[in-house]
Design a protein around this motif. Structure first.
Motif, PDB file in Angstrom:
ATOM      1  N   PRO A 193     -18.474 -50.919 -48.761  1.00  0.00           N
ATOM      2  CA  PRO A 193     -17.463 -51.614 -47.931  1.00  0.00           C
ATOM      3  C   PRO A 193     -17.505 -53.121 -48.154  1.00  0.00           C
ATOM      4  O   PRO A 193     -17.991 -53.896 -47.328  1.00  0.00           O
ATOM      5  CB  PRO A 193     -17.873 -51.232 -46.505  1.00  0.00           C
ATOM      6  CG  PRO A 193     -19.346 -50.997 -46.578  1.00  0.00           C
ATOM      7  CD  PRO A 193     -19.611 -50.437 -47.950  1.00  0.00           C
ATOM      8  N   TRP A 194     -16.995 -53.539 -49.306  1.00  0.00           N
ATOM      9  CA  TRP A 194     -17.021 -54.958 -49.668  1.00  0.00           C
ATOM     10  C   TRP A 194     -16.140 -55.794 -48.747  1.00  0.00           C
ATOM     11  O   TRP A 194     -15.108 -55.336 -48.261  1.00  0.00           O
ATOM     12  CB  TRP A 194     -16.520 -55.149 -51.104  1.00  0.00           C
ATOM     13  CG  TRP A 194     -17.341 -54.504 -52.177  1.00  0.00           C
ATOM     14  CD1 TRP A 194     -17.028 -53.364 -52.873  1.00  0.00           C
ATOM     15  CD2 TRP A 194     -18.585 -54.974 -52.715  1.00  0.00           C
ATOM     16  NE1 TRP A 194     -17.992 -53.088 -53.810  1.00  0.00           N
ATOM     17  CE2 TRP A 194     -18.972 -54.058 -53.737  1.00  0.00           C
ATOM     18  CE3 TRP A 194     -19.407 -56.063 -52.445  1.00  0.00           C
ATOM     19  CZ2 TRP A 194     -20.129 -54.203 -54.478  1.00  0.00           C
ATOM     20  CZ3 TRP A 194     -20.573 -56.213 -53.177  1.00  0.00           C
ATOM     21  CH2 TRP A 194     -20.928 -55.301 -54.180  1.00  0.00           C
ATOM     22  N   LYS A 195     -16.534 -57.053 -48.576  1.00  0.00           N
ATOM     23  CA  LYS A 195     -15.710 -58.052 -47.881  1.00  0.00           C
ATOM     24  C   LYS A 195     -15.512 -59.241 -48.808  1.00  0.00           C
ATOM     25  O   LYS A 195     -16.348 -59.514 -49.687  1.00  0.00           O
ATOM     26  CB  LYS A 195     -16.381 -58.520 -46.584  1.00  0.00           C
ATOM     27  CG  LYS A 195     -16.672 -57.423 -45.579  1.00  0.00           C
ATOM     28  CD  LYS A 195     -17.168 -57.998 -44.264  1.00  0.00           C
ATOM     29  CE  LYS A 195     -18.444 -58.820 -44.409  1.00  0.00           C
ATOM     30  NZ  LYS A 195     -19.600 -58.023 -44.830  1.00  0.00           N
ATOM     31  N   ARG A 234     -10.955 -58.208 -57.991  1.00  0.00           N
ATOM     32  CA  ARG A 234      -9.501 -58.274 -57.821  1.00  0.00           C
ATOM     33  C   ARG A 234      -9.067 -57.661 -56.506  1.00  0.00           C
ATOM     34  O   ARG A 234      -8.187 -58.180 -55.818  1.00  0.00           O
ATOM     35  CB  ARG A 234      -8.812 -57.546 -58.969  1.00  0.00           C
ATOM     36  CG  ARG A 234      -8.852 -58.254 -60.312  1.00  0.00           C
ATOM     37  CD  ARG A 234      -8.297 -57.365 -61.413  1.00  0.00           C
ATOM     38  NE  ARG A 234      -6.976 -56.837 -61.068  1.00  0.00           N
ATOM     39  CZ  ARG A 234      -6.423 -55.772 -61.654  1.00  0.00           C
ATOM     40  NH1 ARG A 234      -7.090 -55.116 -62.605  1.00  0.00           N
ATOM     41  NH2 ARG A 234      -5.226 -55.367 -61.302  1.00  0.00           N
ATOM     42  N   ARG A 235      -9.712 -56.560 -56.152  1.00  0.00           N
ATOM     43  CA  ARG A 235      -9.271 -55.797 -54.970  1.00  0.00           C
ATOM     44  C   ARG A 235      -9.768 -56.400 -53.662  1.00  0.00           C
ATOM     45  O   ARG A 235      -9.027 -56.489 -52.688  1.00  0.00           O
ATOM     46  CB  ARG A 235      -9.757 -54.350 -55.106  1.00  0.00           C
ATOM     47  CG  ARG A 235      -9.297 -53.447 -53.988  1.00  0.00           C
ATOM     48  CD  ARG A 235      -9.823 -52.032 -54.191  1.00  0.00           C
ATOM     49  NE  ARG A 235      -9.315 -51.142 -53.162  1.00  0.00           N
ATOM     50  CZ  ARG A 235      -9.710 -49.878 -53.010  1.00  0.00           C
ATOM     51  NH1 ARG A 235     -10.617 -49.369 -53.832  1.00  0.00           N
ATOM     52  NH2 ARG A 235      -9.197 -49.128 -52.050  1.00  0.00           N
ATOM     53  N   HIS A 236     -11.061 -56.800 -53.639  1.00  0.00           N
ATOM     54  CA  HIS A 236     -11.679 -57.220 -52.383  1.00  0.00           C
ATOM     55  C   HIS A 236     -12.037 -58.703 -52.328  1.00  0.00           C
ATOM     56  O   HIS A 236     -12.436 -59.197 -51.273  1.00  0.00           O
ATOM     57  CB  HIS A 236     -12.954 -56.407 -52.139  1.00  0.00           C
ATOM     58  CG  HIS A 236     -12.725 -54.932 -52.021  1.00  0.00           C
ATOM     59  ND1 HIS A 236     -12.027 -54.365 -50.973  1.00  0.00           N
ATOM     60  CD2 HIS A 236     -13.105 -53.908 -52.829  1.00  0.00           C
ATOM     61  CE1 HIS A 236     -11.992 -53.039 -51.124  1.00  0.00           C
ATOM     62  NE2 HIS A 236     -12.634 -52.741 -52.247  1.00  0.00           N
ATOM     63  N   GLY A 237     -11.961 -59.382 -53.473  1.00  0.00           N
ATOM     64  CA  GLY A 237     -12.314 -60.791 -53.479  1.00  0.00           C
ATOM     65  C   GLY A 237     -13.806 -61.047 -53.540  1.00  0.00           C
ATOM     66  O   GLY A 237     -14.287 -62.094 -53.093  1.00  0.00           O
ATOM     67  N   ILE A 238     -14.576 -60.107 -54.121  1.00  0.00           N
ATOM     68  CA  ILE A 238     -16.016 -60.336 -54.263  1.00  0.00           C
ATOM     69  C   ILE A 238     -16.262 -61.278 -55.437  1.00  0.00           C
ATOM     70  O   ILE A 238     -15.390 -61.495 -56.287  1.00  0.00           O
ATOM     71  CB  ILE A 238     -16.802 -59.019 -54.452  1.00  0.00           C
ATOM     72  CG1 ILE A 238     -16.584 -58.429 -55.855  1.00  0.00           C
ATOM     73  CG2 ILE A 238     -16.448 -58.000 -53.387  1.00  0.00           C
ATOM     74  CD1 ILE A 238     -17.530 -57.289 -56.189  1.00  0.00           C
TER      75      ILE A 238
END
Length: 424
Positions: free
Chosen positions: A140-142, A166-170
């Motif tokens: 569950p990346w933020k 790209r998806r989560h901004g990690i």
């Protein structure tokens, strides 16, 4: 169907595997004769390994030195696998609805015993990539979370981290591993310097696929855990090649491997270990509402797939254990050192693998001055019928060379001769 009871009928088809090394009398006799020989001494006994070679369908068309991608299943394993396909095909959906999952659980249990974990912490996947992606894509990346990895990691995994960026901004922090480290501390420090207060996950190779370098996983895990960072281990080339269990690695959080590389399972099987307390937070890539969040089976919703491969895992394990992992590791390291020691001091031949014996096993990488890796690989095959794979990136420029148990020292002599000729 005849008068067989359901229990008798099910028992008569593919439920239980009976393969063992002893099914091949020559192998059984050879193993009996070396029962009290140390692994180190046995590694040098060409007559013994020539007998082992007879159990593999080795081609005579070229010298196979690219076993790291996909190594041959032994013929007894392949024979059992083909019989599984026939048996399952003969009863089709009956097997799938009555035996499929209990048989897969048995394969899962045997794999867990080899790896040194609970069967409730392990699933059977298709390969290492699927296993690692399940973790990388399931956390569950933020936005702002960070991950640490090396540029020498497998390309597909680096792609998956880029996708999460790209998806989560990690944020992905990428280090570069030296080909010839001076100490374990040098490696550990490289990873530690990349960790910040935002680091969530550290991915590390147990064995770097392009050079064969064995990394100090236990020390890295212990260091990362001090910083409250989870560790994902890419064990694609270690499982079935090195003698270890998970407790030896210091309690990593996730471990992944392929079974078609060094365990000798037919194509299409891998494993994923997730420590029990790490299962619940992971999101499955494919939904299965029938499984609780803290049950690892939630990560293993595959749909209909070739179940004969799952059964063949048990056959591969029996063959693998018949030879013995200590013997395998000793022989594979001996074969690598057999050829690398003969070219290491040649000024026109560049070895990208450490000369320290404990830092490598079967895999090594070699280059020739003045020849691009792709050119070298082509010359080796076209002129000498020796198959390798070119690696040209991440500070590694050469061909990866991967012998297996069925490789002979005579074949490696031909390889050394070819290298020296090409090096001028």
């Amino acid at each position: 169907m005849s008068t067989l009871s359901k229990r008798q009928f099910l028992k008569s088809i593919v439920g239980a595997t009976t393969l063992s090394v002893g099914d091949w009398p020559d192998l059984n006799e050879a193993l009996a004769q070396v029962r009290h020989v140390s692994s180190a001494e046995l590694a040098t006994k060409e007559d013994f390994w020539a007998t082992i070679r007879t159990a593999y369908p080795v081609t005579n068309d070229f010298i196979q030195l690219e076993n790291g991608y996909y190594s041959l299943a032994a013929q007894p394993v392949m024979d059992s696998y083909l019989q599984h396909i026939r048996d399952i095909n003969s009863v089709s959906s009956y097997y799938m609805r009555t035996r499929q999952f209990s048989d897969k659980r048995e394969s899962q249990t045997k794999l867990a015993a080899l790896l040194g974990c609970s069967p409730d912490e392990l699933i059977i996947t298709r390969n290492t990539t699927e296993s690692l992606d399940t973790v990388i894509g399931g956390l569950p990346w933020k936005a702002g979370d960070e991950a640490v990895m090396a540029e020498q990691d497998y390309g597909a995994m680096l792609d998956m981290f880029r996708l999460q960026a790209r998806r989560h901004g990690i944020v992905n922090r990428v280090i570069s591993l030296p080909n010839h480290p001076k100490s374990d501390a040098e490696i550990v420090n490289l990873y530690e310097k990349a960790i910040t207060s935002k680091t969530r996950l550290l991915m590390v190779c147990h064995m770097v696929n392009i050079t064969g370098q064995i990394l100090p996983v236990r020390q890295i895990v212990e260091m990362a855990h001090k910083h409250n960072v989870e560790v994902l281990v890419d064990g694609a080339h270690a499982f079935g090649q090195l003698a270890f269990t998970l407790p030896d690695l210091g309690g990593c959080d996730y471990y992944a491997s392929s079974l078609h590389k060094w365990l000798g399972t037919p194509l299409g099987a891998g494993l994923l270990y997730v420590r029990k307390d790490k299962i619940e937070p992971l999101w499955p890539l494919f939904a299965d509402s029938s499984v609780p969040d803290d049950d690892i089976r939630k990560l293993n919703h595959t749909g209909t797939h070739p179940v004969a491969t799952d059964l063949a895992i048990q056959d591969a394990i029996k063959f693998h254990e018949g030879i013995g992992i200590e013997r395998k590791e000793a022989r594979l390291r001996y074969l690598q050192r057999y050829w690398t020691d003969r070219v290491r001091n040649n000024p026109n031949i560049l070895l990208n693998t450490s000369e320290t014996p404990t830092r490598s096993c079967a895999i090594a990488n070699v280059g020739v001055k003045g020849k691009a890796p792709a050119e070298l690989a082509k010359l080796l095959f076209d002129r000498y019928k020796i198959f390798t794979v070119a690696i040209d990136g991440a500070n590694v420029h050469g061909v990866r060379v991967t012998p297996h148990l069925y490789t002979t020292t005579a074949e490696l002599d031909q390889f050394v001769k070819a290298l020296k000729e090409l090096a001028g």
